[in-house]
Design a protein around this motif. Structure first.
Motif, short mmCIF file in Angstrom:
data_model
loop_
_atom_site.label_atom_id
_atom_site.label_comp_id
_atom_site.label_asym_id
_atom_site.label_seq_id
_atom_site.Cartn_x
_atom_site.Cartn_y
_atom_site.Cartn_z
N GLY A 142 0.80 -1.21 0.00
CA GLY A 142 0.00 0.00 0.00
C GLY A 142 0.84 1.27 0.00
O GLY A 142 2.06 1.25 -0.25
N PHE A 143 0.21 2.41 0.35
CA PHE A 143 0.93 3.69 0.39
C PHE A 143 0.11 4.67 1.22
O PHE A 143 -1.06 4.46 1.53
CB PHE A 143 1.15 4.25 -1.03
CG PHE A 143 -0.11 4.56 -1.77
CD1 PHE A 143 -0.72 5.80 -1.66
CD2 PHE A 143 -0.69 3.59 -2.59
CE1 PHE A 143 -1.88 6.07 -2.35
CE2 PHE A 143 -1.85 3.87 -3.28
CZ PHE A 143 -2.45 5.12 -3.16
N ASP A 144 0.78 5.77 1.60
CA ASP A 144 0.14 6.84 2.37
C ASP A 144 -0.61 7.75 1.40
O ASP A 144 -0.02 8.30 0.47
CB ASP A 144 1.21 7.63 3.12
CG ASP A 144 0.60 8.62 4.11
OD1 ASP A 144 -0.57 9.00 3.92
OD2 ASP A 144 1.29 8.99 5.07
N MET A 145 -1.94 7.93 1.62
CA MET A 145 -2.76 8.73 0.71
C MET A 145 -2.30 10.19 0.61
O MET A 145 -2.64 10.89 -0.34
CB MET A 145 -4.23 8.69 1.13
CG MET A 145 -4.95 7.43 0.73
SD MET A 145 -5.11 7.27 -1.08
CE MET A 145 -6.30 8.55 -1.43
N HIS A 146 -1.54 10.68 1.58
CA HIS A 146 -1.04 12.04 1.51
C HIS A 146 -0.11 12.23 0.30
O HIS A 146 0.10 13.35 -0.15
CB HIS A 146 -0.28 12.42 2.79
CG HIS A 146 -1.19 12.62 3.97
ND1 HIS A 146 -1.48 11.63 4.88
CD2 HIS A 146 -1.91 13.71 4.35
CE1 HIS A 146 -2.31 12.09 5.80
NE2 HIS A 146 -2.59 13.36 5.50
N PHE A 147 0.45 11.13 -0.18
CA PHE A 147 1.39 11.22 -1.30
C PHE A 147 0.79 10.62 -2.58
O PHE A 147 1.52 10.27 -3.50
CB PHE A 147 2.69 10.48 -0.96
CG PHE A 147 3.33 10.96 0.32
CD1 PHE A 147 3.98 12.18 0.36
CD2 PHE A 147 3.26 10.20 1.48
CE1 PHE A 147 4.56 12.63 1.53
CE2 PHE A 147 3.84 10.65 2.66
CZ PHE A 147 4.49 11.88 2.69
N SER A 148 -0.54 10.53 -2.65
CA SER A 148 -1.16 9.84 -3.79
C SER A 148 -0.88 10.54 -5.12
O SER A 148 -0.69 9.90 -6.14
CB SER A 148 -2.68 9.74 -3.58
OG SER A 148 -3.24 11.04 -3.48
N LYS A 182 -2.08 -2.20 3.69
CA LYS A 182 -3.37 -2.79 3.38
C LYS A 182 -3.67 -2.81 1.88
O LYS A 182 -4.80 -2.97 1.47
CB LYS A 182 -4.48 -2.03 4.10
CG LYS A 182 -4.37 -2.12 5.62
CD LYS A 182 -5.53 -1.41 6.30
CE LYS A 182 -5.43 -1.51 7.81
NZ LYS A 182 -6.55 -0.82 8.49
N GLY A 183 -2.65 -2.63 1.08
CA GLY A 183 -2.85 -2.75 -0.35
C GLY A 183 -3.22 -1.43 -1.02
O GLY A 183 -3.35 -0.40 -0.36
N ALA A 184 -3.36 -1.48 -2.34
CA ALA A 184 -3.64 -0.28 -3.13
C ALA A 184 -4.57 -0.64 -4.28
O ALA A 184 -4.62 -1.78 -4.73
CB ALA A 184 -2.35 0.32 -3.67
N THR A 185 -5.32 0.37 -4.73
CA THR A 185 -6.19 0.23 -5.90
C THR A 185 -5.93 1.38 -6.85
O THR A 185 -5.94 2.55 -6.44
CB THR A 185 -7.68 0.25 -5.50
OG1 THR A 185 -7.92 -0.76 -4.51
CG2 THR A 185 -8.56 -0.03 -6.71
#
Length: 646
Positions: A566-572, A617-620
């Protein structure tokens, strides 16, 4: 100027308001000013003590100048409205004039304020005078059908000649057009210069009233009384004269002239095939019907005469009382002009422009109405087409601007890549070459250094290959066709099988439709997204890759979901930038170009891309594909989700 000018100032800075008043006084104006800030204060002044001039800033905190301008145009449309502002760009200036502003003055150039105010007041006075003259002229022409009415140029040569003038003077329009009106003056009046005096008097006083002997074509004299008035064109310039004359020699002649005038009117009405002209009684029932009305509305005279004219309106307008309001407005004000949909006999609708004029007898009792209607559907369609073209052009400019902004961002990223990402492998190569030179006598570490050199060179090669791919996508024309996404994903999955040998991978492939797009480019999108999903979920067992589509806001949205890190949404938003990476290269090697390629491909299809994820938790990853892809280029605004997808 004997009386003080009432100046209404809309300004939140008292100092600026005082400077405006001082500049007006310094310019020689006697002023009495009132400064307001709020809308209620402004409205109260307009209704209770209308000013002579309104001065307004355009950037007030709670009540901006454009709102004040709209309100002023509703309440006091003829009062000059001048913007006095600190700065104004071209777009703001254009917007101000489009909304009806009289002028604008920069606060840095307040010395010109008095001149501007005087000029706008003078324009307002001229406009009012012109309107009064036009109203007077219309009133005279409409009420004097038995009068001789003709126009001349400034030298007194006839330019138009009505039937009353022909009957009174004996000259036909063909005979007298272009000749001087001195032909109808007596020799005595010509000798005393009465013709020139009459024109000079009209120019000086606005009109010249006279009664004197005149001469007909036959030489017979008659006593005529009339008025000569300057004729003002739309620019406010005097372009000629209007002469109205009545024969008082014999009443019978006047009656004959009136009868001929009415016959001419009827023949003109009957000949006007492009205009529906008909009369109504005082209650709105149709009493006459010309061929133009039959051609426009579809009814024959015997079918429509006697019916209420509301039959020509739409059911919606009739239910809203529009026909009765038209009658009442004409009855009250003398005339009602409007436009809207009318209905023909066959039920088809057309856009009409009409004037409804009340007809009164000598005692001012209402006797009926005259309605003149014209089909302007074609004009309306052209206006709509022009508006659509304008909006399309504006959208193209917006898209092109966004494309240029996106290109500039990519150029910045490319410059950074040249200075950092591509130079780093070169520094490594050079550094390890130096180490190799030092280990010539002790070759124990040489293989390690050679491996480092090979890895750096390979990494630089991959960077260059990805850059070339990224550049090629922007330059290659899309070859649109029907693309079966199910088959495409299956082929990509087969290609990636070799990379996941020995791993526990669970594929969840949903129903995938056929879309319109470039098959090669869309294949690259799925390769990049599916390989990323496998790469960032390699620590999971099983690794789950879910691919499917959904409908959102009337567009097809594809997604690739994984259960990886996954990744931190702040850096999407950083995900799709060129050479932008969120994870360390040593753990998850890559060049940072893959998602940038995805974004460019989808943008060129007219779609948008975005991602959602959570650390651990993964990414979409989502992208949309329009039914008819646009191929204009990159538009940064498309990279925002229309709604959150869970």
């Amino acid at each position: 100027m004997s009386e003080s000018l009432r100046i209404l100032i809309l300004e939140d800075d008292p100092n600026d308001a005082q400077l405006m008043e001082l500049e007006l006084r310094r310019g020689g104006l006697k002023v009495m000013s009132k400064c307001v800030v709020e809308r209620d204060q402004f409205l109260q002044e307009l209704e209770q003590a209308p000013p002579d001039v309104i001065l307004s800033d355009h950037g007030l905190p709670s009540f901006d100048g454009f709102s004040a301008l709209r309100l002023a145009k509703q309440k006091v449309p003829d009062i000059p409205f001048i913007f006095v502002t600190g700065s104004v760009g071209l777009e703001k200036a254009i917007e101000a004039f489009e909304h009806g502003a009289s002028h604008y003055v920069l606060k840095s150039q307040l010395r010109s304020l008095a001149t501007v105010v005087q000029r706008e007041l003078e324009k307002s006075r001229r406009k009012k005078t012109l309107q009064e003259h036009e109203a007077q002229l219309r009133s005279i022409v409409e009420s004097a059908r038995h009068f001789a009415i003709f126009t001349t140029d400034l030298d007194g040569r006839v330019t138009t000649w009505n039937s009353g003038a022909e009957h009174l003077m004996g000259y036909t329009a063909e005979e007298i057009t272009g000749q001087s009106t001195t032909i109808i003056f007596t020799p005595e009046d010509l000798a005393s210069g009465q013709a020139d005096k009459e024109m000079k008097s009209a120019l000086t006083d606005g009109r010249a009233v006279n009664e004197r002997w005149h001469v007909r074509k036959t030489g017979e004299r008659f006593w005529g009384s009339g008025q000569l008035m300057p004729f003002v064109n739309s620019k406010g310039d005097t372009s000629g004269f209007l002469k109205i004359m009545q024969d008082h020699t014999e009443r019978v002649h006047m009656e004959e002239a009136l009868q001929k005038s009415e016959e001419l009117y009827r023949s003109m009405v009957q000949a006007a095939k492009d205009y529906a002209i008909y009369l109504l009684d005082a209650d709105g029932h149709i009493t006459t019907w010309n061929p133009g009305a039959e051609r426009t509305e579809g009814y024959r005279s015997e079918e429509i005469v006697g019916q209420h004219f509301s039959v020509l309106f739409t059911h919606d307008d009739v239910s809203k009382g529009v026909p009765n309001r038209e009658l009442e407005r004409a009855r009250t004000t003398g005339k009602s002009t409007s436009d809207g949909y009318n209905v023909r006999k066959d039920g088809t609708m057309f856009w009409a422009e009409w004037t409804l004029t009340a007809i009164f007898d000598a005692n001012h009792n209402l006797t009926g109405f005259c309605r003149i209607a014209h089909d302007i559907t074609e004009r309306k369609n052209l206006e709509s087409e022009i508006l659509a073209l304008k909006e399309d052009l504006e959208q193209r400019v917006i898209r092109r601007t966004a494309e240029l902004e996106a290109t500039n961002k990519e150029l910045d990223a490319f410059s950074y890549s040249i200075s950092h990402d591509l130079r780093a492998p070169l520094r490594h190569v050079l550094a390890y070459v130096d180490f190799l030179k030092e280990t010539i006598n002790d070759p124990h570490d040489a293989p390690l250094y050679l491996d480092k050199i090979s890895m750096s060179a390979t990494k630089m090669e991959h960077l260059i290959e990805d850059l070339l791919t990224f550049s090629k996508i922007a330059r290659t024309e899309l070859r649109l066709s029907r693309v079966n996404l199910a088959r495409l994903v299956h082929d990509v999955r087969m290609e990636l099988q070799e990379d996941i040998q020995g791993r526990d991978v669970e594929w969840k492939i949903g129903e995938l439709p056929t879309v319109q797009g470039d098959e090669t480019a869309l294949r690259q999108v799925f390769v990049n997204l599916m390989s990323n999903a496998l790469k960032y979920s390699r620590s999971r067992s099983p690794a789950i890759v879910d691919i499917g589509t959904l409908r959102m806001n009337n567009e097809l949205v594809c997604y690739v979901r994984d259960n990886g890190i996954g990744f931190d949404m702040h850096f999407s938003q950083k995900l799709f930038g060129l050479f932008q990476r969120l994870h360390a290269d040593k753990n998850y090697p890559g060049t940072g170009v893959g998602l940038a390629i995805v974004r460019r491909v989808i943008r060129r299809h007219g779609g948008r891309v975005w991602a959602e994820g959570s650390v651990g938790k993964g990414a979409t990853f989502y992208f949309s594909i329009p039914d008819k892809p646009e191929t204009h280029g990159d538009v940064a605004a498309r990279d925002m989700p229309a709604a959150s997808v869970k």
